[in-house]
Every structure is written in C-alpha cells, then in structure tokens.
Design a protein around this motif. Structure first.
Motif, PDB file in Angstrom:
ATOM      1  N   GLY A   1       0.839  -1.196   0.000  1.00 51.00           N
ATOM      2  CA  GLY A   1       0.000   0.000   0.000  1.00 51.00           C
ATOM      3  C   GLY A   1       0.869   1.238   0.000  1.00 51.00           C
ATOM      4  O   GLY A   1       2.074   1.174   0.256  1.00 51.00           O
ATOM      5  N   THR A   2       0.252   2.374  -0.278  1.00 49.97           N
ATOM      6  CA  THR A   2       0.981   3.641  -0.195  1.00 49.97           C
ATOM      7  C   THR A   2       1.189   3.990   1.277  1.00 49.97           C
ATOM      8  O   THR A   2       0.530   3.427   2.173  1.00 49.97           O
ATOM      9  CB  THR A   2       0.194   4.767  -0.879  1.00 49.97           C
ATOM     10  OG1 THR A   2      -1.016   5.008  -0.127  1.00 49.97           O
ATOM     11  CG2 THR A   2      -0.143   4.413  -2.330  1.00 49.97           C
ATOM     12  N   ASP A   3       2.091   4.921   1.530  1.00 45.12           N
ATOM     13  CA  ASP A   3       2.313   5.361   2.910  1.00 45.12           C
ATOM     14  C   ASP A   3       1.023   5.869   3.541  1.00 45.12           C
ATOM     15  O   ASP A   3       0.746   5.596   4.710  1.00 45.12           O
ATOM     16  CB  ASP A   3       3.383   6.453   2.953  1.00 45.12           C
ATOM     17  CG  ASP A   3       4.777   5.930   2.646  1.00 45.12           C
ATOM     18  OD1 ASP A   3       4.970   4.694   2.679  1.00 45.12           O
ATOM     19  OD2 ASP A   3       5.673   6.745   2.353  1.00 45.12           O
ATOM     20  N   LEU A   4       0.209   6.600   2.765  1.00 44.65           N
ATOM     21  CA  LEU A   4      -1.040   7.142   3.292  1.00 44.65           C
ATOM     22  C   LEU A   4      -2.041   6.030   3.597  1.00 44.65           C
ATOM     23  O   LEU A   4      -2.702   6.050   4.646  1.00 44.65           O
ATOM     24  CB  LEU A   4      -1.651   8.137   2.296  1.00 44.65           C
ATOM     25  CG  LEU A   4      -2.965   8.788   2.736  1.00 44.65           C
ATOM     26  CD1 LEU A   4      -2.782   9.556   4.052  1.00 44.65           C
ATOM     27  CD2 LEU A   4      -3.510   9.706   1.634  1.00 44.65           C
ATOM     28  N   GLU A   5      -2.153   5.047   2.698  1.00 44.49           N
ATOM     29  CA  GLU A   5      -3.075   3.932   2.933  1.00 44.49           C
ATOM     30  C   GLU A   5      -2.694   3.156   4.194  1.00 44.49           C
ATOM     31  O   GLU A   5      -3.557   2.810   5.009  1.00 44.49           O
ATOM     32  CB  GLU A   5      -3.065   2.994   1.726  1.00 44.49           C
ATOM     33  CG  GLU A   5      -3.754   3.572   0.504  1.00 44.49           C
ATOM     34  CD  GLU A   5      -3.536   2.753  -0.750  1.00 44.49           C
ATOM     35  OE1 GLU A   5      -4.414   2.791  -1.631  1.00 44.49           O
ATOM     36  OE2 GLU A   5      -2.479   2.083  -0.867  1.00 44.49           O
ATOM     37  N   ILE A   6      -1.406   2.909   4.352  1.00 49.23           N
ATOM     38  CA  ILE A   6      -0.938   2.173   5.536  1.00 49.23           C
ATOM     39  C   ILE A   6      -1.160   2.994   6.799  1.00 49.23           C
ATOM     40  O   ILE A   6      -1.632   2.478   7.823  1.00 49.23           O
ATOM     41  CB  ILE A   6       0.544   1.781   5.363  1.00 49.23           C
ATOM     42  CG1 ILE A   6       0.677   0.770   4.214  1.00 49.23           C
ATOM     43  CG2 ILE A   6       1.114   1.215   6.657  1.00 49.23           C
ATOM     44  CD1 ILE A   6       2.094   0.512   3.770  1.00 49.23           C
ATOM     45  N   HIS A   7      -0.877   4.287   6.730  1.00 42.77           N
ATOM     46  CA  HIS A   7      -1.067   5.192   7.878  1.00 42.77           C
ATOM     47  C   HIS A   7      -2.540   5.211   8.305  1.00 42.77           C
ATOM     48  O   HIS A   7      -2.857   5.108   9.503  1.00 42.77           O
ATOM     49  CB  HIS A   7      -0.590   6.604   7.507  1.00 42.77           C
ATOM     50  CG  HIS A   7      -0.877   7.634   8.546  1.00 42.77           C
ATOM     51  ND1 HIS A   7      -0.136   7.763   9.700  1.00 42.77           N
ATOM     52  CD2 HIS A   7      -1.852   8.587   8.613  1.00 42.77           C
ATOM     53  CE1 HIS A   7      -0.625   8.744  10.432  1.00 42.77           C
ATOM     54  NE2 HIS A   7      -1.668   9.264   9.794  1.00 42.77           N
TER      55      HIS A   7
ATOM     56  N   LEU B   1      -9.443  -0.490   4.249  1.00 45.10           N
ATOM     57  CA  LEU B   1      -8.905  -1.796   3.844  1.00 45.10           C
ATOM     58  C   LEU B   1      -9.034  -2.067   2.346  1.00 45.10           C
ATOM     59  O   LEU B   1      -8.637  -3.125   1.874  1.00 45.10           O
ATOM     60  CB  LEU B   1      -9.587  -2.931   4.613  1.00 45.10           C
ATOM     61  CG  LEU B   1      -8.908  -3.292   5.930  1.00 45.10           C
ATOM     62  CD1 LEU B   1      -9.323  -2.335   7.029  1.00 45.10           C
ATOM     63  CD2 LEU B   1      -9.174  -4.707   6.309  1.00 45.10           C
ATOM     64  N   ASN B   2      -9.566  -1.108   1.581  1.00 44.97           N
ATOM     65  CA  ASN B   2      -9.773  -1.340   0.148  1.00 44.97           C
ATOM     66  C   ASN B   2      -8.496  -1.724  -0.580  1.00 44.97           C
ATOM     67  O   ASN B   2      -8.516  -2.545  -1.502  1.00 44.97           O
ATOM     68  CB  ASN B   2     -10.399  -0.108  -0.514  1.00 44.97           C
ATOM     69  CG  ASN B   2     -11.873   0.033  -0.187  1.00 44.97           C
ATOM     70  OD1 ASN B   2     -12.498  -0.880   0.340  1.00 44.97           O
ATOM     71  ND2 ASN B   2     -12.430   1.200  -0.476  1.00 44.97           N
ATOM     72  N   TRP B   3      -7.366  -1.157  -0.187  1.00 50.29           N
ATOM     73  CA  TRP B   3      -6.102  -1.435  -0.881  1.00 50.29           C
ATOM     74  C   TRP B   3      -5.633  -2.879  -0.650  1.00 50.29           C
ATOM     75  O   TRP B   3      -4.835  -3.399  -1.432  1.00 50.29           O
ATOM     76  CB  TRP B   3      -5.015  -0.442  -0.471  1.00 50.29           C
ATOM     77  CG  TRP B   3      -4.609  -0.474   0.978  1.00 50.29           C
ATOM     78  CD1 TRP B   3      -5.200   0.180   2.011  1.00 50.29           C
ATOM     79  CD2 TRP B   3      -3.511  -1.198   1.535  1.00 50.29           C
ATOM     80  NE1 TRP B   3      -4.533  -0.091   3.193  1.00 50.29           N
ATOM     81  CE2 TRP B   3      -3.488  -0.920   2.926  1.00 50.29           C
ATOM     82  CE3 TRP B   3      -2.529  -2.040   1.000  1.00 50.29           C
ATOM     83  CZ2 TRP B   3      -2.537  -1.465   3.785  1.00 50.29           C
ATOM     84  CZ3 TRP B   3      -1.576  -2.574   1.862  1.00 50.29           C
ATOM     85  CH2 TRP B   3      -1.588  -2.291   3.233  1.00 50.29           C
ATOM     86  N   ILE B   4      -6.177  -3.530   0.361  1.00 49.20           N
ATOM     87  CA  ILE B   4      -5.901  -4.951   0.605  1.00 49.20           C
ATOM     88  C   ILE B   4      -6.969  -5.821  -0.061  1.00 49.20           C
ATOM     89  O   ILE B   4      -6.653  -6.805  -0.726  1.00 49.20           O
ATOM     90  CB  ILE B   4      -5.847  -5.255   2.117  1.00 49.20           C
ATOM     91  CG1 ILE B   4      -4.722  -4.456   2.788  1.00 49.20           C
ATOM     92  CG2 ILE B   4      -5.664  -6.749   2.372  1.00 49.20           C
ATOM     93  CD1 ILE B   4      -4.746  -4.513   4.305  1.00 49.20           C
TER      94      ILE B   4
END
Length: 196
Positions: A13-19, A58-61
C-alpha cells in the motif's frame, strides 16, 4: 504442504493507505482487552464484532486479494464457480510471546470456504503461522510411525510484512509465539452457490 494448496503473495500500500489503516486499527484496539477474544493471547478487533472489510481503509488490501481468491478458488482448489465475497474480517495485534491457538475457520457462525491472512507488520523471524497436517491422526497410528507425543504434526510458513496467505477454511492452523510486534489481518471468503 500435505498436498493442500496454500497460496502466498504480496500486497503493498501507499504510505497514506498504511497510515490510515494503522489509525483505524489502533482506535479499535484501544477498546479491546488483551486475551479477551477466543484463542487469542493478544488484542483482537474480533472482540468488537466488526467486519474490517467494510471499512474503506482496507480497500487497498481487499481489491487485490479478491483477484487472488478467485484464482485460488478456480485454479488451486477447483471449487464450483460461485459468487465469492468476503464474509468476516478482523485484526490481531501480537506483542512478544502472544499467539493464536489451533483452530480452523470452518466452525462458528460464519464458516469460511477460503481463509486468508495478511501481515500488516511482521519481521521475517517474528513467529510463523503453522498449518496442522489433516492426516495427523492417521500418520500417528501407522505401525511404523515415530511417536510425536502430544504434538500435532504441522509445518510452518515463513512470512513477513506485506505477505498474504490463502488456504481452505477447514485447514487447522495456529501461530508460533510472536517475537516483536506482529499484526495479522484475517479475512474469510465464501461462495454463494445456486443449485437451481
């Protein structure tokens, strides 16, 4: 392993998605008690009876995982074609020594056809998931078997941050004690069958 398909892959994921996901999980874990969810010695969002897959964080997962689940369903498991959907999801936070007891995802209220685990945080040597040999009982009682004592025959699957595993929901598994912080997100998937 034991001629049972287990699919391993990687999602980033991107840093923002993970954050944003960390913020969500920390808010939920702050409302959870250590060791209060069945079979868990750490903290689990399962205590709050929330389905994490319904949260946009959680969409990016979920999106890449859905593609993998469909492939796993069709190609590896050779299950009947079906409309596959996530049905339950939670996250476990393990600190040093925390673990998950042996279990499967085929019992309980929402039985899973396919189970998954995604490691949001895990060091390469942070204590692995172990899959229990479904033929354990048979192998122990063959005439020439070496005694395994009370230990269930199992094999571990090394993973690290960003790795995911897909496996049949009936396959029993557990975790080794965590070394450092380990965060695992579990998502169950079911098919809706039409027999008409």
């Amino acid at each position: 392993m034991f001629d049972i398909p287990i699919r391993k892959g990687f999602i980033s994921g991107t840093d923002l998605e993970i954050h944003n996901l960390w913020n969500l999980l920390n808010d939920i874990w702050n409302e959870c008690d250590k060791g209060s969810w069945s079979g868990e010695s750490g903290r689990s969002t399962g205590q709050q009876l929330l389905d994490l897959h319904t949260y946009p964080e959680l969409n990016w997962i979920i999106k890449p995982l859905m593609h993998e689940v469909i492939q796993f369903w069709d190609t590896d498991l050779k299950y009947t074609p079906s409309n596959i959907q996530p049905t339950a999801s939670w996250a476990n936070l393990h600190e040093d020594g925390d673990s998950t007891m042996e279990h499967s995802h085929s019992d309980g209220m929402r039985q899973a056809h396919v189970a998954s685990v995604f490691y949001l945080k895990k060091s390469p040597d942070g204590g692995h998931i172990e899959f229990c040999d479904p033929l354990d009982y048979v192998k122990r009682h063959t005439p020439l078997a070496k005694s395994a004592g009370d230990a269930i025959l199992s094999e571990s699957m090394p993973c690290t941050t960003g790795d995911f595993l897909l496996f049949p929901g009936w396959l029993r598994h557990r975790t080794q004690p965590a070394i450092g912080r380990r965060v695992a997100i579990s998502i169950n998937f079911n098919g809706n069958f039409d027999y008409n």
